[in-house]
Design a protein around this motif. Structure first.
Motif, PDB file in Angstrom:
ATOM      1  N   LEU A 122       0.862  -1.198   0.000  1.00 32.54           N
ATOM      2  CA  LEU A 122       0.000   0.000   0.000  1.00 32.54           C
ATOM      3  C   LEU A 122       0.892   1.239   0.000  1.00 32.54           C
ATOM      4  CD1 LEU A 122      -2.743   1.392   0.273  1.00 32.54           C
ATOM      5  CD2 LEU A 122      -2.585   1.103   2.737  1.00 32.54           C
ATOM      6  N   ASN A 123       0.756   2.033  -1.064  1.00 26.35           N
ATOM      7  CA  ASN A 123       1.589   3.254  -1.193  1.00 26.35           C
ATOM      8  C   ASN A 123       0.764   4.485  -0.893  1.00 26.35           C
ATOM      9  OD1 ASN A 123       3.922   2.141  -1.958  1.00 26.35           O
ATOM     10  ND2 ASN A 123       3.726   2.619  -4.157  1.00 26.35           N
ATOM     11  N   LEU A 124       1.310   5.368  -0.067  1.00 22.16           N
ATOM     12  CA  LEU A 124       0.605   6.633   0.165  1.00 22.16           C
ATOM     13  C   LEU A 124       1.358   7.737  -0.567  1.00 22.16           C
ATOM     14  CD1 LEU A 124      -1.413   8.524   1.530  1.00 22.16           C
ATOM     15  CD2 LEU A 124       0.051   8.530   3.543  1.00 22.16           C
ATOM     16  N   VAL A 125       0.677   8.439  -1.472  1.00 23.74           N
ATOM     17  CA  VAL A 125       1.318   9.556  -2.189  1.00 23.74           C
ATOM     18  C   VAL A 125       0.589  10.841  -1.822  1.00 23.74           C
ATOM     19  CG1 VAL A 125       1.955  10.471  -4.455  1.00 23.74           C
ATOM     20  CG2 VAL A 125       1.862   7.992  -4.088  1.00 23.74           C
ATOM     21  N   CYS A 126       1.274  11.666  -1.014  1.00 22.35           N
ATOM     22  CA  CYS A 126       0.678  12.956  -0.655  1.00 22.35           C
ATOM     23  C   CYS A 126       1.848  13.924  -0.561  1.00 22.35           C
ATOM     24  CB  CYS A 126      -0.064  12.824   0.674  1.00 22.35           C
ATOM     25  SG  CYS A 126      -0.793  14.363   1.219  1.00 22.35           S
ATOM     26  N   GLU A 127       2.298  14.415  -1.722  1.00 25.73           N
ATOM     27  CA  GLU A 127       3.576  15.132  -1.779  1.00 25.73           C
ATOM     28  C   GLU A 127       3.559  16.456  -1.017  1.00 25.73           C
ATOM     29  OE1 GLU A 127       4.365  14.964  -5.908  1.00 25.73           O
ATOM     30  OE2 GLU A 127       5.159  12.908  -5.745  1.00 25.73           O
ATOM     31  N   ASN A 128       2.629  17.328  -1.381  1.00 23.93           N
ATOM     32  CA  ASN A 128       2.553  18.611  -0.655  1.00 23.93           C
ATOM     33  C   ASN A 128       1.399  18.517   0.330  1.00 23.93           C
ATOM     34  OD1 ASN A 128       4.530  19.691  -2.406  1.00 23.93           O
ATOM     35  ND2 ASN A 128       2.908  19.898  -3.947  1.00 23.93           N
ATOM     36  N   ASP A 129       1.772  18.568   1.603  1.00 20.95           N
ATOM     37  CA  ASP A 129       0.705  18.453   2.609  1.00 20.95           C
ATOM     38  C   ASP A 129      -0.243  19.647   2.486  1.00 20.95           C
ATOM     39  OD1 ASP A 129      -0.716  17.366   4.583  1.00 20.95           O
ATOM     40  OD2 ASP A 129       0.714  17.765   6.209  1.00 20.95           O
ATOM     41  N   PHE A 130      -1.496  19.418   2.719  1.00 18.68           N
ATOM     42  CA  PHE A 130      -2.487  20.504   2.606  1.00 18.68           C
ATOM     43  C   PHE A 130      -3.617  20.224   3.573  1.00 18.68           C
ATOM     44  CE2 PHE A 130      -3.610  17.124  -0.248  1.00 18.68           C
ATOM     45  CZ  PHE A 130      -4.987  17.004  -0.119  1.00 18.68           C
ATOM     46  N   GLN A 131      -4.484  21.223   3.704  1.00 18.51           N
ATOM     47  CA  GLN A 131      -5.597  21.047   4.639  1.00 18.51           C
ATOM     48  C   GLN A 131      -6.859  20.611   3.892  1.00 18.51           C
ATOM     49  OE1 GLN A 131      -5.932  24.448   7.357  1.00 18.51           O
ATOM     50  NE2 GLN A 131      -5.090  22.967   8.796  1.00 18.51           N
ATOM     51  N   ILE A 132      -7.523  19.634   4.494  1.00 23.29           N
ATOM     52  CA  ILE A 132      -8.786  19.166   3.898  1.00 23.29           C
ATOM     53  C   ILE A 132      -9.919  19.798   4.693  1.00 23.29           C
ATOM     54  CG2 ILE A 132     -10.208  17.135   3.391  1.00 23.29           C
ATOM     55  CD1 ILE A 132      -7.703  15.429   3.450  1.00 23.29           C
ATOM     56  N   TYR A 133     -10.983  20.220   3.991  1.00 26.74           N
ATOM     57  CA  TYR A 133     -12.156  20.745   4.699  1.00 26.74           C
ATOM     58  C   TYR A 133     -13.292  19.745   4.507  1.00 26.74           C
ATOM     59  CZ  TYR A 133     -15.805  23.951   6.200  1.00 26.74           C
ATOM     60  OH  TYR A 133     -16.845  24.536   6.876  1.00 26.74           O
ATOM     61  N   ALA A 134     -13.483  18.885   5.520  1.00 23.47           N
ATOM     62  CA  ALA A 134     -14.506  17.826   5.399  1.00 23.47           C
ATOM     63  C   ALA A 134     -14.842  17.287   6.787  1.00 23.47           C
ATOM     64  CB  ALA A 134     -13.978  16.707   4.512  1.00 23.47           C
ATOM     65  N   ASP A 135     -15.790  16.332   6.808  1.00 23.02           N
ATOM     66  CA  ASP A 135     -16.111  15.643   8.056  1.00 23.02           C
ATOM     67  C   ASP A 135     -15.114  14.484   8.165  1.00 23.02           C
ATOM     68  OD1 ASP A 135     -17.188  13.884   9.950  1.00 23.02           O
ATOM     69  OD2 ASP A 135     -19.225  14.640   9.593  1.00 23.02           O
ATOM     70  N   SER A 136     -14.156  14.584   9.096  1.00 21.89           N
ATOM     71  CA  SER A 136     -13.036  13.627   9.101  1.00 21.89           C
ATOM     72  C   SER A 136     -13.519  12.191   9.343  1.00 21.89           C
ATOM     73  CB  SER A 136     -11.997  14.035  10.135  1.00 21.89           C
ATOM     74  OG  SER A 136     -12.597  14.089  11.394  1.00 21.89           O
ATOM     75  N   ILE A 137     -14.547  12.040  10.187  1.00 18.77           N
ATOM     76  CA  ILE A 137     -15.007  10.664  10.486  1.00 18.77           C
ATOM     77  C   ILE A 137     -15.631  10.041   9.238  1.00 18.77           C
ATOM     78  CG2 ILE A 137     -16.624   9.302  11.880  1.00 18.77           C
ATOM     79  CD1 ILE A 137     -16.197  11.401  14.094  1.00 18.77           C
ATOM     80  N   ARG A 138     -16.440  10.852   8.538  1.00 16.20           N
ATOM     81  CA  ARG A 138     -17.094  10.348   7.316  1.00 16.20           C
ATOM     82  C   ARG A 138     -16.073  10.097   6.212  1.00 16.20           C
ATOM     83  NH1 ARG A 138     -21.534   8.335   9.171  1.00 16.20           N
ATOM     84  NH2 ARG A 138     -22.742   9.826  10.377  1.00 16.20           N
TER      85      ARG A 138
END
Ligand SMILES: Nc1ncnc2c1ncn2[C@@H]1O[C@H](COP(=O)(O)OP(=O)(O)OP(=O)(O)O)[C@@H](O)[C@H]1O
Ligand SMILES: [Mg+2]
Length: 453
Positions: A333-349
């Motif tokens: 399982l590869n995680l690709v998230c090069e530039n970290d950023f903020q997500i605006y969402a319901d984290s649990i969902r």
């Protein structure tokens, strides 16, 4: 009286009546005035003519000639002298003599003039034309025009106007009949259709499909009926599928628990059966949990509470959570998230969404393959993709995979252990965020699920 067409017809009638009355009154007045004016000017012209002839050639013969000229017409002529006595008159019945006596007082003007103009009440309109031949010979040429013809015209016109009024009534009734056909009948059909719908009978067929507002309403009701019918069928199918889904693991549970209870089993055999029972119970638990989620999402009360959180730590936590099961199946399982950023969402969902996609990627991939979880930000939107190199989805099935309880090839579910709820939950959750989900897949090559929120 309660019919809409009657109300419309009455309004229509009142408007038509008011308009028609105005028009008819205007027409009536102007025709009569024109006609009366015509009569007046003709009378004045004739009188002036006689007077000119008389001045030019004053003699008894001329007077006789003038009187003769008016014989057999609707007009009479009367010639008076300086004393006011009648010299000659075309009225042989002497009926005008009396009338003349009443008019003498009016005969003091120097110009041609209509001296009796009340055509409604008197039997003649009268014009007076003064003539002066010399000091001794002067007087008046009086012209009398019978008002019969004008009164006849008025009577004729009144009759025509009454006929026009009756025709308007007939037209109104035709309009009423048409309105009731065009307006009321489709409305009654729609009313009957909605009554049927409210009683739970969704088999409705509305034939009025014009392009006007009624047609639109009709189409909307028909669509509502079709949708309700479809929902009813879907609900029945859904219930049947759930019953089936629950009965399969239950059959296993009952079967294996009976086997496990048998005497004389080795510890190992009993453990094997109990493991199967445990596995099936867990499957049932997951299914019921997902179903509950779906039911909650269908309620209007379901809301997502959005907040800001960092993408990389959020996704790393998810990877940690699923890593053990990935390791069992030896899938990278590869995680690709090069530039970290903020997500605006319901984290649990959102976690539920990604977990579901990763669960599918794991379930529908072969051992030793690779799954990539990729996240980035584009135009203020968060894009998260789960890319696997697994068994893929047949092209003609892709459009159904988000349906509740839909599984590609029912036989897959036993092999891979799915119940067809996961993606339906994912779709509802993504849409509750105001986002979209799309899928690209090639059979035997792998699939990519991309969400944009
Ligand atoms: N990554 C994937 N690769 C291949 N097929 C997939 C993939 N994801 C979903 N599918 C197909 O779509 C179907 C629906 O998926 P969904 O997640 O809704 O159900 P499930 O995985 O079978 O069961 P559940 O998620 O409820 O345990 C699956 O049965 C599977 O056939
Ligand atoms: Mg799934």
């Amino acid at each position: 009286m309660n019919k809409i067409s009657t109300k419309v017809a009455i309004c229509f009638f009142i408007v038509v009546l008011i308009m028609e009355s105005f028009l008819m009154y205007y027409l009536h007045q102007s025709i009569i005035n024109n006609r009366v004016e015509e009569e007046f000017s003709l009378l004045l012209a004739n009188g002036a003519n006689h007077r000119d002839v008389l001045i030019e050639n004053y003699s008894d013969t001329t007077i006789q000639h003038i009187v003769l000229m008016e014989k057999n017409k609707n007009r009479e002529v009367m010639i008076t002298d300086k004393t006011g006595s009648i010299i000659s008159s075309s009225d042989k019945s002497y009926m005008l003599q009396e009338e003349y006596q009443l008019l003498i007082s009016n005969l003091d003007q120097q110009k041609d003039k209509i001296i009796v103009s009340d055509w409604r009440n008197s039997s003649y309109i009268v014009s007076a034309h003064p003539y002066i031949v010399d000091e001794n010979q002067f007087g008046y040429v009086l012209m009398f025009q019978s008002t019969n013809s004008i009164n006849q015209l008025v009577d004729n016109m009144n009759m025509h106007f009454v006929i026009a009024g009756i025709i308007s009534f007939i037209v109104l009734f035709i309009v009423y009949a048409l309105l009731s056909k065009i307006l009321t009948r489709p409305l009654i059909r729609m009313k009957e259709a909605t009554e049927k719908l409210s009683k739970g009978d969704f088999k409705v067929s509305l034939s009025y499909l014009g392009n006007d507002e009624l047609g639109e309403l009709s189409r909307s009701i028909q669509k509502l009926a079709n949708d309700l019918e479809r929902l009813k069928n879907e609900r029945n199918e859904f219930l049947a599928s759930i019953a089936h889904e629950l009965s399969t693991p239950l059959t296993y549970l009952i079967g294996y628990s009976k086997v496990a209870m048998r005497k004389g089993l080795s510890e190992e055999e009993r453990k094997h059966y109990l493991e199967i029972i445990d596995e099936e119970s867990n499957r049932m638990k997951d299914l019921v949990k997902n179903l509950l989620d779906l039911a909650r999402m269908d309620e209007t009360s379901f809301t997502v509470s959005k907040e800001y959180f960092w993408a990389s730590s959020f996704l790393e936590n998810i990877c940690k959570l699923v890593m053990p099961s990935y390791e069992v199946k030896k899938i990278r399982l590869n995680l690709v998230c090069e530039n970290d950023f903020q997500i605006y969402a319901d984290s649990i969902r959102l976690e539920q969404i990604v977990l579901n996609l990763l669960d599918n990627a794991l379930k529908y991939s072969n051992e030793n393959s690779k799954v990539t979880l990729e996240a980035y930000k584009k135009d203020e939107k968060t894009i998260i993709s789960v890319i696997d190199t697994g068994i893929g989805i047949p092209p003609d099935e892709i459009e159904f995979i988000f349906d509740k309880l839909y599984r590609v090839e029912k036989s897959r579910s036993r092999t891979y252990g799915g119940s067809g709820i996961g993606l339906a939950v994912v779709k509802e959750l993504v849409e509750a965020h105001g986002g979209t989900i799309e899928v690209k897949s090639k059979l035997g090559k792998g699939s990519t699920f991309k969400i944009v929120i």
